[in-house]
Write a protein that holds these residues in place. Structure first.
Motif, PDB file in Angstrom:
ATOM      1  N   MET A   5      57.620  29.449  18.097  1.00 21.67           N
ATOM      2  CA  MET A   5      56.978  30.342  19.059  1.00 21.67           C
ATOM      3  C   MET A   5      56.392  31.580  18.387  1.00 21.67           C
ATOM      4  O   MET A   5      55.733  32.381  19.020  1.00 21.67           O
ATOM      5  CB  MET A   5      57.966  30.767  20.150  1.00 21.67           C
ATOM      6  CG  MET A   5      58.399  29.641  21.053  1.00 21.67           C
ATOM      7  SD  MET A   5      57.028  28.828  21.904  1.00 21.67           S
ATOM      8  CE  MET A   5      56.429  30.143  22.922  1.00 21.67           C
ATOM      9  N   PHE A   7      57.770  34.384  17.241  1.00 20.26           N
ATOM     10  CA  PHE A   7      58.229  35.657  17.781  1.00 20.26           C
ATOM     11  C   PHE A   7      58.133  36.747  16.731  1.00 20.26           C
ATOM     12  O   PHE A   7      58.370  36.522  15.548  1.00 20.26           O
ATOM     13  CB  PHE A   7      59.684  35.550  18.245  1.00 20.26           C
ATOM     14  CG  PHE A   7      59.827  35.003  19.630  1.00 20.26           C
ATOM     15  CD1 PHE A   7      59.736  35.835  20.724  1.00 20.26           C
ATOM     16  CD2 PHE A   7      60.050  33.662  19.827  1.00 20.26           C
ATOM     17  CE1 PHE A   7      59.865  35.328  22.003  1.00 20.26           C
ATOM     18  CE2 PHE A   7      60.180  33.145  21.096  1.00 20.26           C
ATOM     19  CZ  PHE A   7      60.092  33.980  22.194  1.00 20.26           C
ATOM     20  N   PHE A  56      61.745  35.028  33.365  1.00 19.28           N
ATOM     21  CA  PHE A  56      60.986  33.971  32.705  1.00 19.28           C
ATOM     22  C   PHE A  56      61.235  32.675  33.467  1.00 19.28           C
ATOM     23  O   PHE A  56      62.358  32.171  33.505  1.00 19.28           O
ATOM     24  CB  PHE A  56      61.413  33.845  31.240  1.00 19.28           C
ATOM     25  CG  PHE A  56      60.599  32.863  30.470  1.00 19.28           C
ATOM     26  CD1 PHE A  56      59.251  33.070  30.260  1.00 19.28           C
ATOM     27  CD2 PHE A  56      61.183  31.726  29.947  1.00 19.28           C
ATOM     28  CE1 PHE A  56      58.483  32.163  29.537  1.00 19.28           C
ATOM     29  CE2 PHE A  56      60.434  30.811  29.225  1.00 19.28           C
ATOM     30  CZ  PHE A  56      59.078  31.029  29.021  1.00 19.28           C
ATOM     31  N   SER A  73      54.876  32.086  31.476  1.00 22.17           N
ATOM     32  CA  SER A  73      54.569  31.759  30.077  1.00 22.17           C
ATOM     33  C   SER A  73      54.768  33.010  29.233  1.00 22.17           C
ATOM     34  O   SER A  73      54.754  34.128  29.740  1.00 22.17           O
ATOM     35  CB  SER A  73      53.130  31.256  29.934  1.00 22.17           C
ATOM     36  OG  SER A  73      52.225  32.341  30.055  1.00 22.17           O
ATOM     37  N   TRP A  74      54.929  32.798  27.935  1.00 22.20           N
ATOM     38  CA  TRP A  74      55.096  33.944  27.026  1.00 22.20           C
ATOM     39  C   TRP A  74      53.822  34.768  26.956  1.00 22.20           C
ATOM     40  O   TRP A  74      53.865  35.957  26.696  1.00 22.20           O
ATOM     41  CB  TRP A  74      55.514  33.459  25.638  1.00 22.20           C
ATOM     42  CG  TRP A  74      56.909  32.941  25.631  1.00 22.20           C
ATOM     43  CD1 TRP A  74      57.297  31.644  25.447  1.00 22.20           C
ATOM     44  CD2 TRP A  74      58.109  33.694  25.844  1.00 22.20           C
ATOM     45  NE1 TRP A  74      58.675  31.544  25.537  1.00 22.20           N
ATOM     46  CE2 TRP A  74      59.195  32.791  25.774  1.00 22.20           C
ATOM     47  CE3 TRP A  74      58.388  35.038  26.091  1.00 22.20           C
ATOM     48  CZ2 TRP A  74      60.506  33.192  25.943  1.00 22.20           C
ATOM     49  CZ3 TRP A  74      59.698  35.437  26.269  1.00 22.20           C
ATOM     50  CH2 TRP A  74      60.746  34.519  26.184  1.00 22.20           C
ATOM     51  N   HIS A  75      52.689  34.150  27.234  1.00 22.81           N
ATOM     52  CA  HIS A  75      51.426  34.892  27.205  1.00 22.81           C
ATOM     53  C   HIS A  75      51.348  35.934  28.315  1.00 22.81           C
ATOM     54  O   HIS A  75      50.592  36.894  28.213  1.00 22.81           O
ATOM     55  CB  HIS A  75      50.243  33.925  27.296  1.00 22.81           C
ATOM     56  CG  HIS A  75      50.178  32.977  26.155  1.00 22.81           C
ATOM     57  ND1 HIS A  75      49.809  33.374  24.881  1.00 22.81           N
ATOM     58  CD2 HIS A  75      50.489  31.663  26.057  1.00 22.81           C
ATOM     59  CE1 HIS A  75      49.872  32.341  24.076  1.00 22.81           C
ATOM     60  NE2 HIS A  75      50.285  31.291  24.747  1.00 22.81           N
ATOM     61  N   ALA A  77      53.845  37.806  29.082  1.00 25.81           N
ATOM     62  CA  ALA A  77      54.898  38.783  28.778  1.00 25.81           C
ATOM     63  C   ALA A  77      54.329  40.058  28.188  1.00 25.81           C
ATOM     64  O   ALA A  77      54.527  40.386  27.031  1.00 25.81           O
ATOM     65  CB  ALA A  77      55.928  38.168  27.825  1.00 25.81           C
TER      66      ALA A  77
END
Length: 79
Positions: A5, A7, A56, A73-75, A77
């Motif tokens: 991912m 991070f 999440f 989604s992480w997008h 965040a």
């Protein structure tokens, strides 16, 4: 999975054995924002309300959640 991912290594990722331990670590961390997939963490009476909580929920399991921002989604965040 975390490496895949990509991070940011400056963002702490913490794993705990119990919800109580998790909330205690969150309180001690001094963080401003928390992303978690468990609504129960935020609903804990010990969760610091000064922390922005992002639920999440990539599988849309908590579509009714309106207590704090919910991301899928992480997008999404961004705070």
């Amino acid at each position: 999975w975390l490496k895949a991912m990509a991070f940011d290594p400056e963002i702490p990722i913490i794993f705990c054995d119990s919800r109580e331990e998790k909330v205690a670590r969150i309180r001690e961390s001094g963080c401003h924002t928390l992303i978690d997939d468990l609504p129960e963490v935020y609903l804990s009476p010990e969760f610091p309300r000064s922390i922005t909580f992002l639920l999440f929920d990539p599988s849309n399991s908590h579509a009714e959640w309106a207590i704090s921002p919910r991301i899928q989604s992480w997008h999404e965040a961004t705070v």
